[in-house]
Structure formats: C-alpha cells, structure tokens
Design a protein around this motif. Structure first.
Motif, mmCIF file in Angstrom:
data_model
loop_
_atom_site.group_PDB
_atom_site.id
_atom_site.type_symbol
_atom_site.label_atom_id
_atom_site.label_comp_id
_atom_site.label_asym_id
_atom_site.label_seq_id
_atom_site.Cartn_x
_atom_site.Cartn_y
_atom_site.Cartn_z
ATOM 1 N N MET A 282 -1.974 -0.951 -30.694
ATOM 2 C CA MET A 282 -3.185 -0.265 -30.290
ATOM 3 C C MET A 282 -2.901 0.924 -29.389
ATOM 4 S SD MET A 282 -5.759 -1.550 -31.759
ATOM 5 C CE MET A 282 -7.028 -0.763 -30.782
ATOM 6 N N VAL A 283 -1.840 0.835 -28.575
ATOM 7 C CA VAL A 283 -1.559 1.932 -27.652
ATOM 8 C C VAL A 283 -1.260 3.228 -28.397
ATOM 9 C CG1 VAL A 283 -0.804 0.462 -25.752
ATOM 10 C CG2 VAL A 283 0.866 1.221 -27.469
ATOM 11 N N LEU A 284 -0.692 3.131 -29.597
ATOM 12 C CA LEU A 284 -0.449 4.342 -30.377
ATOM 13 C C LEU A 284 -1.765 5.008 -30.763
ATOM 14 C CD1 LEU A 284 2.530 3.514 -32.785
ATOM 15 C CD2 LEU A 284 2.484 5.170 -30.918
ATOM 16 N N LEU A 285 -2.725 4.210 -31.243
ATOM 17 C CA LEU A 285 -4.020 4.776 -31.602
ATOM 18 C C LEU A 285 -4.703 5.396 -30.393
ATOM 19 C CD1 LEU A 285 -5.857 2.381 -34.087
ATOM 20 C CD2 LEU A 285 -4.958 4.661 -34.514
ATOM 21 N N GLU A 286 -4.621 4.715 -29.256
ATOM 22 C CA GLU A 286 -5.271 5.226 -28.048
ATOM 23 C C GLU A 286 -4.665 6.551 -27.608
ATOM 24 O OE1 GLU A 286 -6.335 0.730 -26.376
ATOM 25 O OE2 GLU A 286 -4.633 1.855 -25.587
ATOM 26 N N ALA A 287 -3.343 6.646 -27.669
ATOM 27 C CA ALA A 287 -2.677 7.894 -27.290
ATOM 28 C C ALA A 287 -2.986 9.007 -28.287
ATOM 29 C CB ALA A 287 -1.174 7.671 -27.195
ATOM 30 N N MET A 288 -3.012 8.676 -29.571
ATOM 31 C CA MET A 288 -3.312 9.676 -30.595
ATOM 32 C C MET A 288 -4.737 10.185 -30.452
ATOM 33 S SD MET A 288 -1.379 7.628 -33.680
ATOM 34 C CE MET A 288 -2.081 8.581 -35.023
ATOM 35 N N ARG A 341 -2.646 17.064 -34.465
ATOM 36 C CA ARG A 341 -2.472 16.291 -35.692
ATOM 37 C C ARG A 341 -2.660 14.798 -35.431
ATOM 38 N NH1 ARG A 341 3.283 18.052 -37.676
ATOM 39 N NH2 ARG A 341 3.041 16.139 -38.911
ATOM 40 N N SER A 342 -2.164 14.327 -34.304
ATOM 41 C CA SER A 342 -2.296 12.900 -34.004
ATOM 42 C C SER A 342 -3.755 12.534 -33.780
ATOM 43 C CB SER A 342 -1.449 12.527 -32.783
ATOM 44 O OG SER A 342 -1.971 13.073 -31.593
ATOM 45 N N GLN A 343 -4.516 13.422 -33.137
ATOM 46 C CA GLN A 343 -5.931 13.147 -32.919
ATOM 47 C C GLN A 343 -6.693 13.113 -34.244
ATOM 48 O OE1 GLN A 343 -8.333 16.007 -30.632
ATOM 49 N NE2 GLN A 343 -8.959 14.303 -29.342
ATOM 50 N N ALA A 344 -6.326 14.001 -35.158
ATOM 51 C CA ALA A 344 -6.987 14.012 -36.467
ATOM 52 C C ALA A 344 -6.698 12.725 -37.234
ATOM 53 C CB ALA A 344 -6.524 15.230 -37.265
ATOM 54 N N ARG A 345 -5.478 12.212 -37.153
ATOM 55 C CA ARG A 345 -5.154 10.969 -37.860
ATOM 56 C C ARG A 345 -5.876 9.788 -37.214
ATOM 57 N NH1 ARG A 345 -2.083 8.578 -41.593
ATOM 58 N NH2 ARG A 345 -1.274 6.502 -41.172
ATOM 59 N N ALA A 346 -5.992 9.792 -35.892
ATOM 60 C CA ALA A 346 -6.670 8.692 -35.214
ATOM 61 C C ALA A 346 -8.120 8.572 -35.669
ATOM 62 C CB ALA A 346 -6.605 8.889 -33.699
ATOM 63 N N ALA A 347 -8.709 9.702 -36.075
ATOM 64 C CA ALA A 347 -10.104 9.691 -36.522
ATOM 65 C C ALA A 347 -10.302 8.854 -37.781
ATOM 66 C CB ALA A 347 -10.583 11.123 -36.764
ATOM 67 N N LEU A 348 -9.208 8.530 -38.486
ATOM 68 C CA LEU A 348 -9.314 7.693 -39.684
ATOM 69 C C LEU A 348 -9.509 6.222 -39.341
ATOM 70 C CD1 LEU A 348 -6.366 9.227 -41.764
ATOM 71 C CD2 LEU A 348 -8.798 9.766 -41.958
ATOM 72 N N PHE A 349 -9.295 5.866 -38.076
ATOM 73 C CA PHE A 349 -9.289 4.461 -37.674
ATOM 74 C C PHE A 349 -10.400 4.155 -36.670
ATOM 75 C CE2 PHE A 349 -4.947 5.650 -38.795
ATOM 76 C CZ PHE A 349 -4.617 4.672 -39.722
#
Length: 377
Positions: A282-288, A341-349
């Motif tokens: 989860m920490v990866l998603l939170e950071a992204m 880019r990481s923020q855009a990918r996090a939007a998928l989740f």
C-alpha cells in the motif's frame, strides 16, 4: 447487502492489510452496503464505535505491539472473534462474511459459515499464504496447512491483490482466485504542494523490508538532501545503529499517525521501497498518489504496482539502488516527470473502482455460482 468483515488488525493498529480492510469497508458503506467489522482491541481502544459509517466491534486478544503481531498472538484472536461475530450474525443477519487474511480470520469465517450457513469470501494479503513469508510463519503454516487448505477450498470466492500471490496459491491448491488490486484513498487534488529535497522510506522494520539495503546504498551520498525512514518494528535498533555509519543524517520517525505520514508523502520528492518480497504494498500506492518519484525492487508485488511508472532495481542490489537514487537527485526535471507518471498510474487504483469489483465478487458468493473470474489488469 450486509457484509460482516473479519480482520484481526484494523487502523490504527497493524499494517497494509488493515488499511485495505478499513478503506474498502468505508467505500462499501458509501455505496449503500451495511458493514460490520470484527477486529482486535489494542491498548485503550473502545470496544465498539462507528467510523466512516462502519460499525466496528473489537474483541479481547493478546497483542504487545501496535505495528505487528506474532503467530502465537494471532491464535488468541480466534475464539473471541468467533464469539463476537456470532452475536452480530444473530442480531443483523448479514448476507455474507468477508475475511481479510486466510489466517487467522479465515478459520473464524469457515466455522461461522458452517454454523450459520453463510457464504464467505477470503482476501489474502501475503503472510497468510504458505511460502510467502518463511522468515516469520514457516513453522505455523506447516502445522496448520490442512486447515488452510480447507479454508481456501470451502470459500465461495478467493481474492488476491496481485497476480504474484494468486500464482503462489495456484502452486498449492487447485481453485480459482480472482485478482482484485488494492485501492487507495485520494488525498492530492488540484495543484500539488511543492516538493522538497526529501528521500522517504515507509515500512514496517523487518529485515524482509530491505531498509538495511537502503542505508547501505546511501552510505556515501551527499548531505544536501533530507533522508527519512517512517515506521517501526523489531529491526529498529539495528537500523539506527547502521544509520550512524552512513554519511547523510537519517531521521527515524517511528510509528506516526496517517495524517502525519501523508504530510511526508506530500513533501517527499523521492520515495524508496527496497523490500525483498511483497504482495501489493500500500505504501507504494500512497507515495505514487502523492506524486513521488518511486524507486522500488523487482520483488513481484512491487513491480506489479508501479508498472512503468517507477524505477525498478534488483532486490538487494545496493549498488544499483545507489546509482538510481543519485540519478534522480542529479536530474530534477526527470525526477518530477517520474512523479507525474506515478500519480497518473495511481489513479487506476481508486477505491470506487476497486469496491465495484468486490461487490461483484460478493454477488458471485451470494448466488453460489461457479463464476469465471477475469483477471484485473
């Protein structure tokens, strides 16, 4: 629909599994589902309260630490959770039981299912699957492997956050597993706060999390940036001692509330997660979601989360971690682009999307059908 959720840990105690359970429960309530949660009580928490519309029922257990628990302590949750859940079932007549973790909650759900003729759904999270975390739970899994197989076999639906963990299950038992990624709560809206020259690590401090590799990687780095390690665990003392031998000053926060942690994500320009083995951190998603440039390992779950929106290095390769981190520090424009880019990918989740997938899985369980499960890409 009314769902009875069983999860031995729930915020503010525990790790990512509890965070997932709480966020999913809150999102289900927003969609009109009634949710009761049965979980462990720690310290002076109330026995019962309602948070985000979720009715939380806590039971007694043996637990010494907020951030982790031993296998022996997990066993003390079984009978109290069963008793509390039985009373809730009699009072509310839920549609189904959803257990986070096949062990210990799966044992509770299995027994309740037999007694009350209710379907149950199992969501695995990592250490509840044999072979995932042999450094902590190898012996307990050997002793209760038959019970684990029965819990998994009799579940109406089994879900996994990652294809990696689903594959590990497939090597041990022949049953379908639906892959539903973890979601995350959106905190950053509109203009992002200005980033600072901060490198952040967030993890429970076990050797498996690889924080020792991060410290080795920054041994000779310049002192111009701030380096922060957030989290607590039994490896804390050894890591603090190791940090005294590296060139930059490293600040350990220990366990901190989630709002303070969110502030660190917002400030950090770079997020490093050096774990050796993961399911769906989860920490990866939170950071992204906070727009950090992410550096993480090729451990199956980590690579699955970041995709091509982060820099992935071989687990345990401190030289490659050091080179990649120096490159991000020396190339601020590329570092900012990676954060975008990481923020855009996090939007998928996001949780609305993920909760819909769970609602469909719950429908399959209630209809007692042999559904075909589409893997979530």
């Amino acid at each position: 629909m009314r769902v009875l959720t069983v999860c031995y840990e729930y915020p503010p105690i525990g790790g990512g599994g509890g965070v997932v359970a709480a966020a999913l429960a809150a999102q289900l309530v927003r969609t009109g589902v009634d949710v009761d949660v049965v979980t462990s009580r720690f310290d002076h928490q109330p026995w019962r309260e309602t948070l985000d519309g979720v009715a939380i029922h806590r039971h007694a257990c043996k637990r010494r630490h907020r951030h982790y628990t031993s296998a022996a302590e997990l066993m003390t949750t079984l009978l109290p959770a069963y008793n509390v859940a039985s009373r809730i079932i009699k009072a509310t007549a839920p549609s189904l039981i959803h257990t986070h973790f096949a062990l210990p909650g799966g044992l509770v759900a299995w027994a309740l299912s037999k007694r009350f003729e209710l379907p149950y759904v199992v969501t695995v999270h990592g250490s509840d699957v044999p072979g995932y975390n042999p450094d902590r739970f190898h012996l307990p899994h050997r002793f209760i492997n038959r019970a684990w197989r029965r819990v998994m076999r009799d579940a109406a639906v089994v879900t996994s956050p990652s294809h990696y963990l689903a594959g590990l299950i497939a090597t041990q038992i022949d049953r379908p597993v639906q892959v539903i990624p973890n979601g995350h709560v959106v905190h950053t809206t509109g203009q992002r706060p200005a980033k600072e020259n901060l490198v952040l690590v967030v993890a429970r401090l076990f050797p498996r999390k690889g924080v020792q590799h991060f410290l080795e990687a920054i041994r000779d780095h310049d002192e111009g940036w701030e380096y922060v390690i957030a989290g607590d665990g039994p490896h804390m003392a050894a890591l603090r001692e190791m940090a005294r031998t590296v060139r930059p000053r490293v600040r350990f926060t220990g366990f901190i509330p989630r709002d303070e942690l969110q502030g660190l994500y917002q400030r950090a320009r770079v997020f490093v997660f050096p774990s050796i083995k993961e399911n769906f951190p989860m920490v990866l998603l939170e950071a992204m979601e906070a727009g950090c440039a992410v550096l993480t390992t090729d451990a199956d779950g980590c690579a699955e989360v970041v995709g091509d929106a982060g820099i992935v290095f071989p687990a345990g390769d401190t030289a490659e971690l050091s080179r990649s981190l120096r490159w991000l520090i020396d190339h601020p424009v590329a570092c900012a682009e990676l954060g975008t880019r990481s923020q855009a990918r996090a939007a998928l989740f996001t949780w609305p999307r993920i909760a819909t997938a769970y609602s469909e899985a719950f429908g399959d369980a209630m209809n007692a059908t042999a559904a075909l499960y589409d893997q979530v890409k």
